[in-house]
Motif scaffolding. Structure first.
Motif, PDB file in Angstrom:
ATOM      1  N   VAL A  42       1.937  -3.294  -1.208  1.00 24.98           N
ATOM      2  CA  VAL A  42       2.122  -2.035  -1.150  1.00 24.98           C
ATOM      3  C   VAL A  42       0.458  -1.605  -1.574  1.00 24.98           C
ATOM      4  O   VAL A  42      -0.591  -2.597  -2.784  1.00 24.98           O
ATOM      5  CB  VAL A  42       2.570  -0.540  -1.745  1.00 24.98           C
ATOM      6  CG1 VAL A  42       2.320   0.799  -1.685  1.00 24.98           C
ATOM      7  CG2 VAL A  42       4.158  -1.178  -1.513  1.00 24.98           C
ATOM      8  N   LEU A  43      -0.795  -1.065  -0.644  1.00 24.85           N
ATOM      9  CA  LEU A  43      -2.270  -0.639  -1.614  1.00 24.85           C
ATOM     10  C   LEU A  43      -2.440   0.988  -1.182  1.00 24.85           C
ATOM     11  O   LEU A  43      -1.741   1.493  -0.391  1.00 24.85           O
ATOM     12  CB  LEU A  43      -3.302  -1.508  -0.115  1.00 24.85           C
ATOM     13  CG  LEU A  43      -2.696  -2.845   0.191  1.00 24.85           C
ATOM     14  CD1 LEU A  43      -3.779  -3.371   0.955  1.00 24.85           C
ATOM     15  CD2 LEU A  43      -3.089  -3.906  -0.886  1.00 24.85           C
ATOM     16  N   ASP A  44      -3.818   1.119  -2.004  1.00 23.08           N
ATOM     17  CA  ASP A  44      -4.063   2.737  -1.800  1.00 23.08           C
ATOM     18  C   ASP A  44      -4.613   2.553  -0.603  1.00 23.08           C
ATOM     19  O   ASP A  44      -4.896   1.938   0.992  1.00 23.08           O
ATOM     20  CB  ASP A  44      -5.226   2.765  -2.971  1.00 23.08           C
ATOM     21  CG  ASP A  44      -6.929   2.197  -2.919  1.00 23.08           C
ATOM     22  OD1 ASP A  44      -6.824   1.746  -0.734  1.00 23.08           O
ATOM     23  OD2 ASP A  44      -6.895   2.228  -4.055  1.00 23.08           O
ATOM     24  N   GLU A  45      -4.428   3.485  -0.414  1.00 22.24           N
ATOM     25  CA  GLU A  45      -5.186   5.082   1.393  1.00 22.24           C
ATOM     26  C   GLU A  45      -6.107   4.266   1.283  1.00 22.24           C
ATOM     27  O   GLU A  45      -5.963   4.196   3.087  1.00 22.24           O
ATOM     28  CB  GLU A  45      -5.360   6.649   0.774  1.00 22.24           C
ATOM     29  CG  GLU A  45      -4.055   6.741   0.463  1.00 22.24           C
ATOM     30  CD  GLU A  45      -4.901   8.435   0.592  1.00 22.24           C
ATOM     31  OE1 GLU A  45      -4.391   9.234   0.661  1.00 22.24           O
ATOM     32  OE2 GLU A  45      -5.992   8.754  -0.598  1.00 22.24           O
ATOM     33  N   LYS A  46      -7.410   3.510   1.305  1.00 16.88           N
ATOM     34  CA  LYS A  46      -9.031   2.552   1.208  1.00 16.88           C
ATOM     35  C   LYS A  46      -8.179   1.520   1.323  1.00 16.88           C
ATOM     36  O   LYS A  46      -9.625   0.469   1.675  1.00 16.88           O
ATOM     37  CB  LYS A  46      -9.799   3.155   0.517  1.00 16.88           C
ATOM     38  CG  LYS A  46      -9.870   4.522  -0.347  1.00 16.88           C
ATOM     39  CD  LYS A  46     -11.270   4.557  -1.011  1.00 16.88           C
ATOM     40  CE  LYS A  46     -12.002   5.585  -1.164  1.00 16.88           C
ATOM     41  NZ  LYS A  46     -12.986   6.378  -1.922  1.00 16.88           N
ATOM     42  N   GLY A  47      -6.933   0.595   0.922  1.00 17.31           N
ATOM     43  CA  GLY A  47      -6.824  -0.372   1.524  1.00 17.31           C
ATOM     44  C   GLY A  47      -6.922  -1.119   0.590  1.00 17.31           C
ATOM     45  O   GLY A  47      -7.547  -2.830   0.191  1.00 17.31           O
ATOM     46  N   LYS A  93      -6.041  -3.363  -3.632  1.00 20.41           N
ATOM     47  CA  LYS A  93      -4.720  -2.979  -3.956  1.00 20.41           C
ATOM     48  C   LYS A  93      -5.086  -2.519  -5.258  1.00 20.41           C
ATOM     49  O   LYS A  93      -6.078  -1.819  -5.766  1.00 20.41           O
ATOM     50  CB  LYS A  93      -4.927  -5.013  -4.841  1.00 20.41           C
ATOM     51  CG  LYS A  93      -4.076  -5.137  -5.790  1.00 20.41           C
ATOM     52  CD  LYS A  93      -4.388  -7.041  -6.023  1.00 20.41           C
ATOM     53  CE  LYS A  93      -3.551  -7.155  -6.716  1.00 20.41           C
ATOM     54  NZ  LYS A  93      -3.670  -8.712  -7.387  1.00 20.41           N
ATOM     55  N   MET A  94      -4.125  -1.980  -5.963  1.00 21.16           N
ATOM     56  CA  MET A  94      -3.416  -1.076  -6.525  1.00 21.16           C
ATOM     57  C   MET A  94      -4.327  -1.655  -8.504  1.00 21.16           C
ATOM     58  O   MET A  94      -3.024  -2.818  -8.511  1.00 21.16           O
ATOM     59  CB  MET A  94      -2.016  -0.619  -6.708  1.00 21.16           C
ATOM     60  CG  MET A  94      -2.110   0.474  -5.656  1.00 21.16           C
ATOM     61  SD  MET A  94      -0.851   1.605  -5.773  1.00 21.16           S
ATOM     62  CE  MET A  94      -0.467   2.322  -3.706  1.00 21.16           C
ATOM     63  N   ASN A 152      -6.061   4.062  -9.165  1.00 25.29           N
ATOM     64  CA  ASN A 152      -5.602   4.182  -7.654  1.00 25.29           C
ATOM     65  C   ASN A 152      -4.204   3.406  -7.591  1.00 25.29           C
ATOM     66  O   ASN A 152      -3.263   3.673  -6.445  1.00 25.29           O
ATOM     67  CB  ASN A 152      -6.084   3.412  -6.869  1.00 25.29           C
ATOM     68  CG  ASN A 152      -5.687   1.603  -7.003  1.00 25.29           C
ATOM     69  OD1 ASN A 152      -5.715   1.454  -8.228  1.00 25.29           O
ATOM     70  ND2 ASN A 152      -6.732   1.097  -6.336  1.00 25.29           N
ATOM     71  N   ASP A 212       0.687  -5.542   5.514  1.00 33.04           N
ATOM     72  CA  ASP A 212       0.709  -4.120   3.999  1.00 33.04           C
ATOM     73  C   ASP A 212       0.619  -2.699   4.228  1.00 33.04           C
ATOM     74  O   ASP A 212      -0.052  -2.832   5.643  1.00 33.04           O
ATOM     75  CB  ASP A 212      -1.072  -4.824   3.434  1.00 33.04           C
ATOM     76  CG  ASP A 212      -0.580  -6.312   2.433  1.00 33.04           C
ATOM     77  OD1 ASP A 212       0.872  -6.663   2.454  1.00 33.04           O
ATOM     78  OD2 ASP A 212      -1.638  -6.466   2.709  1.00 33.04           O
ATOM     79  N   CYS A 219      -0.521   1.047   3.558  1.00 32.72           N
ATOM     80  CA  CYS A 219      -1.233   1.477   2.237  1.00 32.72           C
ATOM     81  C   CYS A 219      -0.526   3.340   1.973  1.00 32.72           C
ATOM     82  O   CYS A 219       0.700   3.624   3.140  1.00 32.72           O
ATOM     83  CB  CYS A 219      -2.501   2.579   3.193  1.00 32.72           C
ATOM     84  SG  CYS A 219      -3.658   1.005   3.592  1.00 32.72           S
ATOM     85  N   GLY A 269      -1.050   7.301  -0.709  1.00 33.54           N
ATOM     86  CA  GLY A 269      -2.010   8.122  -1.461  1.00 33.54           C
ATOM     87  C   GLY A 269      -1.418   9.611  -1.694  1.00 33.54           C
ATOM     88  O   GLY A 269      -0.979   9.565  -0.591  1.00 33.54           O
TER      89      GLY A 269
END
Length: 1057
Positions: free
Chosen positions: A669-674, A676-677, A683, A720, A722, A724
């Motif tokens: 899982v990544l944030d809205e911009k791709g 890494k959290m 984020n 992966d 996203c 947010g």
């Protein structure tokens, strides 16, 4: 059913005050049917959108009042428009607990003789709060389990937790002061670690259940449970008896920060690591026969050039390896002296060593690597002579010099080369990563990854053997727990010899379904490249390796079938703490008690990957309700090198079969911009905050678990994904569409009694209009698609189909068209009852199909059904296969109608913008159909000129007037006729339907009740002259059903100007 106006009017007043929300919080949490039978008017908007006319801009204009509103059959339901999920979902979950639904479903399936479905849970670490990755994983599992329940299978899902190992040990130590740590005994540490792990399991379990995950949370598995630990010893014992477990001294990944050996799966390789790499020349002592003429004294002395990124390993150098098949050159330059390097690297090394511009190495000779083997050289820091020997294919000309510095105590390939050539295993580094006295007095006590590295480079420079030192960025192994660099170090450890069963493991891989298929390649590459598995750890918190050592020699070990069985029985009863609390005499079997004084129990514990990798034995094969091999393992794609692999290896080694039938993986899982959290970036998405909301609920509202679940179901988890705030908001909008569709369906069934119930007013399939049969055909198609998609684990495909069905098929067409017959018809008008028959099928199919993904909404729907059902929960009774038996019906006809509707609506929008018409019922359409086949289809749908009940030309449903939501539809024979009747601005000759359409203002008088324009209004001797004949009949029907007399309200006096 008695239909009155008071409820609708009271609701209208409350809806204005509460913005059309209905509070719904049962206090006793019992979900009794009586509570849900309370009927509240859902919407008092005077009969729906087609009657309300166009709202003025900003929504502040007064709607036209409908004097006949009390006779209009509006939707009624307590099912709230707003989910109020923060409160409502826990109520639903409590209902599941109170009714013991999980066990109830399992028992029912078992009684029916259904086959089992076992998704074996990969245990998360019990060392902290859950993150969004945990939510993704557990919800994917829950989708599958809930669908299998609906498929009628026995579903037993036992959640598990990994409770041993360094992460938990470190968490405990962080809470203890340094002085207390020194006094801490292993058993004290173990007790504290167990308490911490159990407390964390409780918190994580509570969170998983709040996500709506269904499972046996009252009886989870934990790797610290005695029965699990005993099963793990059993697996270890089976592998030992087959000769796969051995003790040896060899280099392993060692973490100085954790002071323990690590497995490959416990490493990570962060970007941006920079090592100090060095090029060193070892002066030749005795050259091989082919090198003799190139080796002299002083500046003519030949040096063997090597390269390494770990200068600290130089004290352990015992050889230089070459590739016998590569070509090597003797080169010289006054700056470097005479060097032996790989021929292909001579040019690049000249640049690397920064020879004067325009100059290069003078090549004296070139020969095969085989010709330089046998040469010996002197170590520049020690009085030690070492050989140049044959290495393997790992020696290439991609980097370095082509000659490899070989330290058997500090590298796997070096170890194998040393083993083949009888080299010693020198490793002058201690547990905390400092040089020992074996490295020499100058270096002893220095940290090899810090000042030790620098000291070695300085010493080499002093001897004149250092050719170059430079920074080198590359991937380097770090301890995944402490986030600090590791080293390779030779120590005495316990190993599992993968070589002994590698071929069997690869064969077992072929028996498994890998989803996606690329997973098979990944697991194969890891198994093929797997060396001996180091399974021992130098920590206290874990399952001990059940071995005894000779007190005097420390080398002789006592480990056999008898001792293993005895220890296994002790652990099953007392847990592995017994290894620390019991004496050797108590731990040894009867036949060895007399010699107990000779033996000392070991202190190593097992790799935690051996713990979780044995869960097939302790859980899947250890619990009666489960099965081995399990039907499915589902984890992140990184587990091909972790749990999937460790489980495969232990299962194949012990039983020669894979522990799973299928393996499904998901991405990260990544944030809205791709990105890494990380906490530093701010984020990180907390799943519980999505569910319950943040501190500021206006900024971070409580969306509920179903919105989080819908997000999981909407993404392509094979890669992966996203998440947010904006993505969650978008997901919530989709959720609202689904909920509002369900609310409308429920509301229109308030007086409906389905087939099979007393006093049923359902309409038989054969008597349904074409549109209704078509809708049931669409329902069948949707249910089949969703059924297939979820069973194939393609949840985003299922979600897309459900959203398309709810919006395109239902809200935008069928239900929009149905408002006329649902609201305006006589109560028992066949066209109204037929629509309710279809709505009931759609509602139950909709509830069942969303249930695996949105269980709270599905259950909420089920508990709000306004009629009795056979089953208490939506999850009982299985998948609605009976709704998948309807055939596709006249699809081409209704496809054409919907295309024509879209074409008309485009022209209607232009007319509305120009204020030619307001609501769609203010308009009429004029249609020319050039295609004869299409004309024949549409002509069948041409209704009566006036609105009459019963209708004459059609059944009142299968006609264009209602399908297009227009007062009149007129067919003409040419485009010119349309142009005579309609303004060219509102005519379209380029259409999807292939028809030429025009719109104009409707003719006749507006009916005061249904708001259709009709020439009969006020022109016939009817009881209510302000409405059409059809509405006159409907009002009479309403009076008969309610026993009330309808009277037109007295018009309000207008104030004098």
């Amino acid at each position: 059913m008695k239909i009155t106006t008071s409820g609708a009017l009271m609701f209208l007043l409350s809806a204005v005050a509460t913005r059309n929300t209905v509070a719904f919080t049962p206090k006793n949490l019992s979900f009794t049917r009586n509570y849900h039978r309370s009927v509240v008017a859902l919407n008092a908007e005077k009969g729906g959108q087609q009657q309300g006319g166009k709202k003025k801009q900003g929504g502040r204009g007064k709607k036209e009042k409908n004097a006949y509103a009390s006779t209009i059959l509006l939707p009624e339901t307590p099912f709230s428009q707003r989910a109020n999920a923060k409160n409502r979902e826990p109520e639903i979950q409590q209902f599941w607990k109170d009714t013991n639904l999980y066990q109830k479903l399992s028992d029912a399936a078992e009684e029916a003789g259904a086959e089992r479905f076992v998704l074996h849970d990969g245990p998360p670490y019990a060392n902290g709060d859950l993150h969004i990755g945990h939510a993704l994983n557990k919800l994917l599992k829950d989708f599958i389990n809930r669908k299998q329940v609906l498929n009628g299978k026995q579903v037993h899902y036992v959640p598990g937790w990994d409770c041993h190992g360094l992460p938990i040990e470190l968490k405990v130590l962080q809470t203890i002061k340094s002085k207390e740590r020194q006094k801490l005994t292993p058993i004290d540490l173990r007790k504290k670690a167990a308490e911490f792990a159990k407390e964390t399991v409780g918190k994580q379990s509570e969170s998983f259940q709040r996500y709506g995950v269904m499972g046996d949370f009252d009886k989870p598995y934990m790797t610290l449970q005695p029965e699990f630990e005993a099963a793990q010893i059993g697996v270890f014992g089976e592998m030992f008896k087959k000769g796969f477990i051995f003790r040896g001294r060899k280099p392993v990944h060692w973490s100085p920060s954790s002071k323990t050996a690590l497995a490959e799966a416990e490493l990570e390789y962060p970007e941006g690591h920079v090592s100090k790499s060095i090029y060193v020349g070892f002066e030749v002592d005795e050259p091989s026969e082919q090198l003799k003429e190139f080796h002299g004294e002083g500046s003519d002395a030949l040096k063997v050039a090597i390269w390494t990124t770990t200068p600290w390993t130089m004290p352990a150098n015992l050889a230089v390896a070459v590739n016998p098949d590569l070509e090597y050159s003797v080169v010289e330059h006054e700056k470097t002296g005479r060097l032996l390097v790989a021929a292909d690297l001579a040019e690049s090394l000249a640049k690397k060593f920064n020879l004067p511009e325009g100059e290069s190495f003078n090549v004296l000779a070139t020969m095969k690597g085989d010709d330089v083997i046998g040469t010996t050289y002197s170590h520049p820091l020690y009085e030690r002579k070492s050989p140049v020997l044959a290495g393997g294919d790992y020696i290439t000309t991609e980097s370095g010099t082509g000659l490899v510095h070989t330290a058997p105590g500090h590298g796997q390939e070096d170890y194998l080369t040393g083993l083949k050539n009888g080299l010693d295993l020198l490793s002058p580094v201690d547990d905390v990563g400092k040089f020992t006295i074996e490295a020499g007095e100058r270096f002893v006590g220095l940290k090899v990854l810090d000042e030790g590295n620098t000291a070695i480079i300085e010493a080499l420079q002093e001897t004149g053997s250092l050719l170059l030192a430079e920074d080198y960025e590359h991937k380097y192994p770090y301890d995944w727990r402490t986030k600090k660099p590791t080293i390779f170090r030779a120590t005495d450890q316990w190993f599992a010899s993968v070589e002994g069963f590698r071929d069997d493991a690869l064969k077992a891989v072929d028996t498994v379904e890998w989803i996606p298929a690329v997973g098979k390649n990944r697991i194969n590459s890891f198994v093929e490249g797997r060396g001996d598995w180091c399974i021992s750890r130098q920590r206290s918190w874990g399952v001990p390796i059940p071995v005894f050592y000779d007190k005097e020699t420390g080398n002789e070990v006592l480990l056999n079938e008898e001792t293993l069985q005895h220890i296994q029985s002790i652990f099953a009863e007392h847990g592995s703490d017994a290894w620390w609390t019991m004496s050797e005499e108590e731990l040894l079997p009867e036949s060895y008690k007399a010699d107990a004084g000779k033996w000392k129990k070991g202190t190593d514990t097992m790799d935690v990957w051996f713990d979780s990798g044995s869960s097939w034995a302790g859980v899947a094969n250890g619990r009666d309700e489960l099965a081995y091999p399990a039907d499915l393992y589902l984890e992140g794609s990184d587990q091909h090198r972790g749990w999937f692999q460790s489980s495969l290896l232990t299962s194949v080694a012990a039983n020669n079969k894979a522990p799973y039938k299928a393996v499904l993986t998901h991405g990260f899982v990544l944030d809205e911009k791709g990105f890494k959290m990380s906490k530093s970036l701010g984020n990180v998405v907390n799943p519980l905050e999505v569910i319950n909301g943040g501190n500021n609920q206006k900024v971070d509202p409580a969306y509920g678990a179903d919105v989080l679940r819908l997000w999981v179901a909407s993404v392509d988890y094979s890669g992966d994904v996203c998440i947010g705030k904006n993505i969650i908001k978008q997901t919530f909008e989709s959720y609202r569409k689904l909920r509002n569709t369900a609310r409308y369906l429920i509301g229109n069934l308030a007086d409906f009694k389905p087939e099979g119930t007393e006093g049923s007013n359902a309409v038989a399939y054969d008597d349904l209009p074409s549109m209704d049969k078509w809708m049931l055909g669409r329902l069948n198609s949707v249910l089949k698609e969703v059924d297939s998609a979820i069973d194939e684990y393609q949840f985003n495909r299922a979600t897309q189909e459900l959203l398309r069905f709810a919006t395109a098929d239902l809200s935008n067409f069928y239900l929009d068209v149905a408002k006329d017959r649902l609201y305006i018809s006589a109560i028992n008008d066949p066209r109204r009852r037929s629509c309710q028959t279809v709505i009931q099928a759609c509602l139950e199919g909709f509830a069942k199909s969303i249930a695996p993904i949105l269980p709270h909404m599905a259950e909420d729907i089920w508990q709000n059904l306004p009629y009795e059902t056979e089953f208490e929960s939506v999850f009982e009774g299985g998948w609605p296969k009976h709704l998948m038996e309807f055939e596709e019906f006249e699809g081409n006809q209704w496809k054409l109608v919907r295309e024509l509707r879209d074409d008309v609506n485009k022209m209607l929008e232009l007319a509305r913008n120009d204020k030619l018409v307001g609501a769609s019922l203010d308009a009429a359409a004029v249609v020319y159909v050039p295609d004869e086949e299409k004309r024949a289809i549409l002509s069948k749908l041409d209704g009566d000129e006036d609105l009459v009940s019963p209708p004459v030309k059609t059944n009142g449903v299968d006609e264009l007037r209602t399908a297009l939501m227009l007062s009149q539809v007129k067919f003409v024979d040419s485009v010119d006729e349309i142009k005579e009747l309609c303004d060219e601005k509102y005519i379209s000759e380029t259409t999807v339907s292939g028809c030429v359409v025009g719109v104009k203002k409707a003719e006749g008088t507006k009916c005061g009740r249904c708001w259709f324009y009709d020439s009969s209004v006020g022109n016939h001797d009817l009881k209510y002259d302000g409405v059409c004949q059809r509405c006159n009949h409907a009002i009479e029907s309403w009076e008969e059903a309610t026993g009330e007399k309808f009277e037109l309200p007295v018009a309000e006096e207008q104030p004098v100007a």
